[in-house]
Structure formats: C-alpha cells, structure tokens
Design an enzyme around this catalytic site. Structure first.
Site, PDB file in Angstrom:
ATOM      1  N   ARG A  81     -38.728  10.486  21.878  1.00 19.58           N
ATOM      2  CA  ARG A  81     -39.623   9.460  22.410  1.00 19.58           C
ATOM      3  C   ARG A  81     -39.600   8.118  21.678  1.00 19.58           C
ATOM      4  O   ARG A  81     -39.882   7.097  22.305  1.00 19.58           O
ATOM      5  CB  ARG A  81     -41.037  10.024  22.508  1.00 19.58           C
ATOM      6  CG  ARG A  81     -41.140  11.097  23.603  1.00 19.58           C
ATOM      7  CD  ARG A  81     -42.567  11.408  23.966  1.00 19.58           C
ATOM      8  NE  ARG A  81     -43.281  12.016  22.861  1.00 19.58           N
ATOM      9  CZ  ARG A  81     -44.603  12.201  22.843  1.00 19.58           C
ATOM     10  NH1 ARG A  81     -45.346  11.809  23.856  1.00 19.58           N
ATOM     11  NH2 ARG A  81     -45.182  12.779  21.817  1.00 19.58           N
TER      12      ARG A  81
ATOM     13  N   ASN B 242     -35.605  17.442  14.372  1.00 16.33           N
ATOM     14  CA  ASN B 242     -36.192  16.603  15.419  1.00 16.33           C
ATOM     15  C   ASN B 242     -37.696  16.508  15.187  1.00 16.33           C
ATOM     16  O   ASN B 242     -38.335  17.504  14.883  1.00 16.33           O
ATOM     17  CB  ASN B 242     -35.887  17.221  16.792  1.00 16.33           C
ATOM     18  CG  ASN B 242     -36.571  16.540  17.953  1.00 16.33           C
ATOM     19  OD1 ASN B 242     -37.112  17.191  18.826  1.00 16.33           O
ATOM     20  ND2 ASN B 242     -36.573  15.218  17.979  1.00 16.33           N
ATOM     21  N   GLY B 243     -38.239  15.289  15.349  1.00 22.01           N
ATOM     22  CA  GLY B 243     -39.678  15.104  15.267  1.00 22.01           C
ATOM     23  C   GLY B 243     -40.082  13.999  14.314  1.00 22.01           C
ATOM     24  O   GLY B 243     -39.821  14.084  13.105  1.00 22.01           O
ATOM     25  N   ASP B 244     -40.693  12.938  14.856  1.00 23.25           N
ATOM     26  CA  ASP B 244     -41.312  11.864  14.073  1.00 23.25           C
ATOM     27  C   ASP B 244     -40.331  10.920  13.382  1.00 23.25           C
ATOM     28  O   ASP B 244     -40.754  10.112  12.565  1.00 23.25           O
ATOM     29  CB  ASP B 244     -42.268  12.426  13.013  1.00 23.25           C
ATOM     30  CG  ASP B 244     -43.519  13.046  13.600  1.00 23.25           C
ATOM     31  OD1 ASP B 244     -43.665  13.020  14.836  1.00 23.25           O
ATOM     32  OD2 ASP B 244     -44.345  13.580  12.827  1.00 23.25           O
TER      33      ASP B 244
ATOM     34  N   HIS C 235     -37.413  21.297  16.658  1.00 22.57           N
ATOM     35  CA  HIS C 235     -38.494  20.325  16.651  1.00 22.57           C
ATOM     36  C   HIS C 235     -39.590  20.844  15.716  1.00 22.57           C
ATOM     37  O   HIS C 235     -39.999  21.997  15.821  1.00 22.57           O
ATOM     38  CB  HIS C 235     -39.060  20.128  18.058  1.00 22.57           C
ATOM     39  CG  HIS C 235     -40.159  19.113  18.119  1.00 22.57           C
ATOM     40  ND1 HIS C 235     -39.934  17.819  18.538  1.00 22.57           N
ATOM     41  CD2 HIS C 235     -41.466  19.187  17.810  1.00 22.57           C
ATOM     42  CE1 HIS C 235     -41.078  17.148  18.477  1.00 22.57           C
ATOM     43  NE2 HIS C 235     -42.019  17.957  18.040  1.00 22.57           N
TER      44      HIS C 235
ATOM     45  N   LYS D   7     -32.149  24.430  21.518  1.00 22.93           N
ATOM     46  CA  LYS D   7     -33.219  23.583  20.995  1.00 22.93           C
ATOM     47  C   LYS D   7     -34.536  24.332  21.147  1.00 22.93           C
ATOM     48  O   LYS D   7     -34.867  24.826  22.221  1.00 22.93           O
ATOM     49  CB  LYS D   7     -33.301  22.247  21.731  1.00 22.93           C
ATOM     50  CG  LYS D   7     -34.341  21.287  21.139  1.00 22.93           C
ATOM     51  CD  LYS D   7     -34.233  19.898  21.769  1.00 22.93           C
ATOM     52  CE  LYS D   7     -35.117  18.899  21.013  1.00 22.93           C
ATOM     53  NZ  LYS D   7     -36.542  19.036  21.365  1.00 22.93           N
TER      54      LYS D   7
ATOM     55  N   CYS E 260     -39.437  23.153  25.352  1.00 24.00           N
ATOM     56  CA  CYS E 260     -40.323  22.324  26.169  1.00 24.00           C
ATOM     57  C   CYS E 260     -41.733  22.903  26.179  1.00 24.00           C
ATOM     58  O   CYS E 260     -41.930  24.061  26.560  1.00 24.00           O
ATOM     59  CB  CYS E 260     -39.791  22.223  27.586  1.00 24.00           C
ATOM     60  SG  CYS E 260     -40.869  21.259  28.679  1.00 24.00           S
TER      61      CYS E 260
END
Length: 338
Positions: free
Chosen positions: A228, A203-205, A170, A140, A101
C-alpha cells in the site's frame, strides 16, 4: 537472490499483489521506477477454472513488466492445481499462492489467510500446485490467524518441504488486518532458522528508504515486498533502490513531478479501460496521493467526484499552481501502509 531459476539482484524490491491496484497498467509504471518483481491482482482459482472472462483478463502480462508472478487463491486443491496450469500457460515467471488475504469474504470462507486455521489443507494445496506446474511456486502468508496463534515459525519448514521456492511473510496476523504495527521479529526468526534454505521475503510497514535499509540489516531478509505505500506513490521503489545502492537519499520530488506521476497513473488506466472505468480505477491513487497538503479537502472531494479526464487534468493543473511552493517531501510515506 534466486527463486528457482529466476535470478534477481541483491536486496530486491517486490511489488505486493493488491486487488484493484496491481493490474498491468500500474505494474508497468512501477517497473519504470525500478521494482524487481511484481505480482498480479488476486486471481480466483474457481473463477479461472470456470473460464470467467474478467478473471482471465487478470492474467495479462506485458513484456516490459517482467518478471511477474500470478497470484492464485482458493481452498480446493484440485481447483487450484488446475488454475495453476491455466496460469502457467499465460507464461508468468512464477505462481504465487495467497494464504494471507485478510478480507472477510475470503478469509472466513477458508481461503486467503483463512488457511492459517487449516494447516494440513494449506500444505495439501501447496503440494498439489507444486506438482501441477513446472514454474517456481511461492507462498505469501501472515504470522498467524490471531495473537494467540502466531504459527509462522512452525509452518515455514513444512511449507518449504512441499517444494516452494520462496516464502513471503506479512508481519501481522489476520485479525489485525492492516492495523497496528507489523512485527518483523518472527519474520527474522524464520529467516535465521538454519534449516530454511529458500528466500524469505519480508512485508509490512516499509514506507521509506531508511526503513528498508534498517529491515534488511536487522532481519536479514532476502527481499522486501511493498504494497500500500506504493499506491499513489510508485516512485517509492526508485527512492528505496537509490538509498540501498548509495546510502544517499534522493532529493524530494517536486510538486510538478508528483502531479505528472499521478496524471500518468490516470491516463494509463483511461487508455486501457475507457474514461469512466479508468477514472473509477484511479480513485484509489487520487485519494491518498496528496495526503498531507493543507486545506486540500475541498479539492480532494472535487477530484474524486469528477467524471471526466479533462476535469481531473484541470484540477491537477490547479494543484501545481496552488501548491507551487510546496515541496511534497512530506507526501513520501503519507500513504496507508501494508
């Protein structure tokens, strides 16, 4: 793919943990669209140990959502070990540790991605939690704290050695927050390390079926985690799953279907939280879900200012009428990306 004894299908899709988003209401909706594994919102270890009621509610898991992992964050090994034991009693499928985070109030105090500046403490915490519970423990995290300290390839093996059963990465540093483009090359480097034998989750995009297929093939990850892009668009899991399995894109969602999907998000929240809190909780989804519609600004403002379900329902009905000829294929991928 297996995480401990938890067996998932080949190329599974995971819903990322997101504060104020991945409560059991949203998780149950994503489950309907085919997500394979989901995570709770961030759970503070300190608050859980102090028996804070609001934090304890985050441990609620419905049977129809499973499998679900509870994600914990904090910076004290003893508190996290105790919180993990409390979380284990809620009967999730796994415990996940949040070392990723980037939010300032968490990271700058040493928790979340702040752990990327204290690797010995990160490893001590991870080992303490692994030893505290019988459930599989996963982690994570991010590539590193900033551009000059992308250390994920160096810390992946030590994390594995603590006994974790999977590692989600990420593809950004903490300093990037959610800006710029996620760099999956280092995720692929970790996955292709012959000494790594636990599942690596990227993770990511990933905001389209085509990108999911490309990233599975190019980087060899065991699973893809989506955050997201699912806000206001839980159907993304169905779109990607269908494409991975068949190589064919689903027909674009109609405006009627899209509106009814968002109405379900709203009503689930209101049924659980009451009208006022449910509306507030749903605004994150309402704010992004119709992005891309022309001349929509005034309708969006009206919708976000509405304080009754009846009023929002009326606005949603108006959207179905006013944009009846619009195929919201352009809305697929319009959300901000994680």
């Amino acid at each position: 793919m297996k995480i401990g004894e938890l067996e998932l299908r080949k190329e599974p899709l995971l819903l990322a943990p997101m504060e104020d988003v991945t409560d059991h209401m949203f998780r149950s909706l994503c489950k309907q669209y085919g997500v394979d594994l989901m995570y709770t919102e961030f759970v503070s270890s300190d608050a859980l140990v102090r028996d804070v009621e609001k934090t304890k509610r985050k441990l609620t898991i419905l049977e129809e959502e499973r499998p679900v992992g509870i994600q914990l964050y904090g910076k004290d090994p003893d508190a996290l070990a105790e919180a993990a034991r409390i979380a284990e009693a809620a009967n999730p499928e796994l415990i996940d540790l949040n070392f990723g985070c980037p939010v300032k109030k968490i990271a700058t105090k040493g928790a979340g991605s702040g752990m990327l500046r204290d690797i010995p403490l990160m490893l001590k915490i991870t080992k303490a939690v692994v030893n505290a519970v019988k459930l599989p423990v996963t982690v994570k995290t991010r590539l590193g704290w900033d551009h000059d300290s992308k250390i994920i390839a160096e810390i992946a093996e030590p994390l594995q050695d603590t006994g974790i059963k999977a590692l989600a990465i990420h593809g950004r540093t903490r300093s990037q927050l959610y800006t710029g483009e996620a760099d999956w090359t280092l995720i692929g480097e970790v996955k292709n390390n012959p000494r790594i034998h636990i599942p690596i989750i990227g993770n990511g995009d990933v905001d389209s079926p085509e990108k999911a297929r490309l990233y599975f093939d190019r980087y060899g990850v065991d699973a893809i985690m989506i955050g997201r892009p699912s806000i206001g668009r839980p159907r993304i899991f169905k779109e990607i799953r269908h494409y991975l399995d068949t190589g064919v894109l689903l027909p674009p969602i109609t405006m009627d279907e899209h509106v009814e999907m968002i109405r379900e998000v709203l009503h689930k929240a209101v049924d659980h939280l009451g009208e006022r809190r449910g509306i507030l909780h749903s605004r994150r989804h309402l704010a992004v879900t119709f992005k891309g519609l022309q001349n929509f600004r005034s309708t969006k403002i009206q919708m976000l200012r509405s304080e009754s379900v009846a009023e929002i329902d009326e606005i949603l009905n108006g959207i179905k009428t006013d944009y009846a000829g619009f195929t919201p294929g352009d809305l697929q991928g319009s959300s901000d990306v994680q």
